[in-house]
Motif scaffolding. Structure first.
Motif, PDB file in Angstrom:
ATOM      1  N   ALA A   1      -1.292  16.243  38.720  1.00 48.75           N
ATOM      2  CA  ALA A   1      -0.907  17.378  37.860  1.00 48.75           C
ATOM      3  C   ALA A   1      -0.050  18.369  38.646  1.00 48.75           C
ATOM      4  O   ALA A   1       0.981  18.845  38.162  1.00 48.75           O
ATOM      5  CB  ALA A   1      -2.160  18.064  37.319  1.00 48.75           C
ATOM      6  N   TRP A   2      -0.447  18.664  39.874  1.00 44.81           N
ATOM      7  CA  TRP A   2       0.338  19.580  40.714  1.00 44.81           C
ATOM      8  C   TRP A   2       1.724  18.999  40.992  1.00 44.81           C
ATOM      9  O   TRP A   2       2.724  19.702  40.979  1.00 44.81           O
ATOM     10  CB  TRP A   2      -0.391  19.830  42.050  1.00 44.81           C
ATOM     11  N   GLN A   3       1.750  17.691  41.244  1.00 44.96           N
ATOM     12  CA  GLN A   3       3.032  17.027  41.513  1.00 44.96           C
ATOM     13  C   GLN A   3       3.990  17.244  40.331  1.00 44.96           C
ATOM     14  O   GLN A   3       5.177  17.532  40.502  1.00 44.96           O
ATOM     15  CB  GLN A   3       2.768  15.533  41.720  1.00 44.96           C
ATOM     16  N   THR A   4       3.438  17.107  39.115  1.00 43.04           N
ATOM     17  CA  THR A   4       4.265  17.291  37.911  1.00 43.04           C
ATOM     18  C   THR A   4       4.757  18.735  37.810  1.00 43.04           C
ATOM     19  O   THR A   4       5.944  18.980  37.556  1.00 43.04           O
ATOM     20  CB  THR A   4       3.436  16.930  36.653  1.00 43.04           C
ATOM     21  N   ALA A   5       3.840  19.667  38.012  1.00 46.15           N
ATOM     22  CA  ALA A   5       4.216  21.090  37.915  1.00 46.15           C
ATOM     23  C   ALA A   5       5.311  21.432  38.931  1.00 46.15           C
ATOM     24  O   ALA A   5       6.235  22.188  38.631  1.00 46.15           O
ATOM     25  CB  ALA A   5       2.995  21.963  38.143  1.00 46.15           C
ATOM     26  N   LEU A   6       5.207  20.839  40.122  1.00 46.34           N
ATOM     27  CA  LEU A   6       6.210  21.113  41.160  1.00 46.34           C
ATOM     28  C   LEU A   6       7.532  20.438  40.839  1.00 46.34           C
ATOM     29  O   LEU A   6       8.606  21.030  40.936  1.00 46.34           O
ATOM     30  CB  LEU A   6       5.692  20.636  42.520  1.00 46.34           C
ATOM     31  N   ARG A   7       7.451  19.150  40.449  1.00 49.22           N
ATOM     32  CA  ARG A   7       8.681  18.389  40.194  1.00 49.22           C
ATOM     33  C   ARG A   7       9.468  19.003  39.040  1.00 49.22           C
ATOM     34  O   ARG A   7      10.691  19.065  39.064  1.00 49.22           O
ATOM     35  CB  ARG A   7       8.299  16.934  39.874  1.00 49.22           C
ATOM     36  N   PHE A   8       8.730  19.472  37.989  1.00 52.49           N
ATOM     37  CA  PHE A   8       9.404  20.023  36.813  1.00 52.49           C
ATOM     38  C   PHE A   8       9.548  21.550  36.885  1.00 52.49           C
ATOM     39  O   PHE A   8       9.892  22.189  35.917  1.00 52.49           O
ATOM     40  CB  PHE A   8       8.675  19.588  35.533  1.00 52.49           C
ATOM     41  N   LYS A   9       9.256  22.085  38.088  1.00 51.95           N
ATOM     42  CA  LYS A   9       9.578  23.486  38.405  1.00 51.95           C
ATOM     43  C   LYS A   9       8.860  24.520  37.542  1.00 51.95           C
ATOM     44  O   LYS A   9       9.416  25.582  37.233  1.00 51.95           O
ATOM     45  CB  LYS A   9      11.117  23.720  38.292  1.00 51.95           C
ATOM     46  N   TYR A  10       7.617  24.232  37.128  1.00 57.11           N
ATOM     47  CA  TYR A  10       6.885  25.211  36.307  1.00 57.11           C
ATOM     48  C   TYR A  10       6.763  26.552  37.029  1.00 57.11           C
ATOM     49  O   TYR A  10       6.786  27.607  36.410  1.00 57.11           O
ATOM     50  CB  TYR A  10       5.444  24.761  36.018  1.00 57.11           C
TER      51      TYR A  10
END
Ligand SMILES: C[S@@+](CC[C@H](N)C(=O)[O-])C[C@H]1O[C@@H](n2cnc3c(N)ncnc32)[C@H](O)[C@@H]1O
Length: 425
Positions: A90-99
């Motif tokens: 989940a963190w990886q997604t938030a970081l990759r998609f720049k949340y």
């Protein structure tokens, strides 16, 4: 309500009382040193940066961790712990998609608006946000509307911190999933070609970063971020008598972007620095730094492979920071040898200063402190088939490289291991 019986035999109560005692110490430390108490909001006060505060912080964490373990028992603990890779996903997604940078530092933003900017669907983005918010990272202020918390804002505010957690959440997380598989390939030898990273990406991290320059630049930023997270730079400045070196040239061998050399050059005007690295992209990040221009005439950059003979033979100090922990014993000996051959030509006799974690010997440190160092040791195993070392292991490798090497002083310990080495002529 029953009062707490301080003479209790209950282990859980003893641990919880320890939490309370340490919490009182922590609050007193904040009061005594003029700090406001931190909270979960974006306006939270800053944390003190000191060894004394660290000891209290670690004490409270150790006691709280034991309390949690005892209260939950193995079954509940394992059930949560063995889902942590999904947290990382989940963190990886938030970081990759720049949340973190999409959500404004002031005010709030709806999932719909974040999803539009991030370029992904609302459903999955909303679910990732809800998981993060369950860790006090973002707060859901209204249904599907979020604002920053102290934790999410810490990532949003500082690019190098974002880089430091992103390279872990991306390439290192992918590699770590293959730890056992990589060992199975060569159960009795630790070599780079069978590291978890190589198993995942086919090449070593440094080769991979050279051929993936954007990730290489992010790795260089990550090193600066990690130094900031560990308060390394201030401790490095204060743990060694740099000022007493006089007018000298320091060679920062494997210095990456040169962020440490630039920092030290700003602090010590008598010192010149040559930053060497094999990766030109990392070197090119140095001059872009805001703190570079005041020291541009004293910090230069040189592309150099530290397995080749060291070309600088006029140095007062060779600095080797977080380099040999990336190599197995055999390769580390080669790095030391190439520096020894330059040291014997320098006059007056120079210093080799190794700045790396020095692992504690068994049961001499709180377990939560040791755990952090052990995480880095396994990170070195996964990334490079390498390791962190105790002081005796450093001494052994140095002697293997050159009998004349001698450790003369350990200036710092733990994360800030600072080993002063001389080459007796
Ligand atoms: C973990 S980083 C540490 C960087 C820097 N010393 C610091 O403390 O931030 C290791 C560095 O060694 C460099 N490196 C790896 N292999 C090298 C080689 N053969 N010759 C020179 N530099 C190398 C990498 O490019 C990277 O910048």
């Amino acid at each position: 309500m029953h009062g707490i019986d301080k003479s209790t035999d209950s282990l859980i109560l003893k641990k919880a009382q320890e939490v309370l005692v340490q919490a009182e110490m922590l609050v007193k430390y904040l009061e005594d040193h003029g700090f406001s108490e931190p909270d979960f909001t974006i306006h939270s006060a800053a944390y003190p940066v000191s060894r004394e505060f660290d000891d209290i912080r670690i004490g409270i964490t150790e006691a709280a961790r034991d309390t949690i373990l005892l209260a939950n028992g193995p079954m509940n603990w394992l059930r949560t712990f063995f889902c942590h890779h999904h947290d990382l996903g989940a963190w990886q997604t938030a970081l990759r998609f720049k949340y973190f940078t999409i959500v404004p530092l002031e005010g709030s933003m709806s999932v719909k608006a974040i999803a539009e900017k991030a370029g992904m669907d609302e459903d999955r983005l909303g679910r990732v946000m809800k998981l993060l918010a369950s860790q006090q990272c973002f707060q859901e202020v209204d249904e599907n509307v979020y604002r920053h918390t102290a934790l999410s804002a810490f990532v949003a505010r500082e690019e190098t911190i974002e880089a430091a957690i992103s390279f872990q959440a991306d390439e290192m997380f992918e590699a770590a999933s293959l730890t056992a598989t990589s060992i199975q390939q060569a159960p009795y030898e630790s070599t780079q070609s069978y590291s978890a990273f190589n198993t995942r990406f086919g090449v070593s991290p440094y080769q991979w970063y050279t051929t993936n320059p954007d990730r290489g630049a992010r790795f260089a930023a990550a090193m600066a971020g990690l130094a900031k997270m560990n308060n390394d730079t201030a401790e490095l400045r204060d743990s060694f008598p740099w000022g007493g070196l006089g007018k000298q040239t320091v060679v920062d061998v494997g210095g990456g972007s040169g962020h440490i050399a630039i920092f030290l050059a700003n602090e010590f005007p008598d010192l010149d620095f040559i930053v060497q690295d094999i990766n030109p992209r990392m070197l090119s990040e140095g001059p872009k730094r805001l703190d570079y221009s005041p020291v541009a005439d004293r910090v230069s950059f040189m592309c150099h492979d530290f397995f080749q003979p060291q070309p600088v033979v006029t140095a007062g100090l060779f600095f080797l920071r977080q380099v040999v922990h990336n190599y197995n014993d055999e390769m580390s000996v080669k790095i030391f040898q190439s520096i020894a051959s330059a040291m014997e030509k320098c006059s007056p006799a120079p210093i080799l200063l190794i700045n790396d974690i020095v692992l504690p010997v068994a049961n001499t440190q709180p377990k939560v402190k040791e755990h952090h160092l052990r995480q880095i040791d396994i990170a070195m195993l996964n990334g490079y088939a390498a390791k962190q070392r105790i002081l005796k292991e450093f001494a052994h490798l140095l002697k293997q490289a050159d009998e004349r090497f001698e450790i003369v002083k350990l200036h710092g310990n733990g994360v800030m291991g600072l080993i002063e080495v001389r080459l007796h002529q």
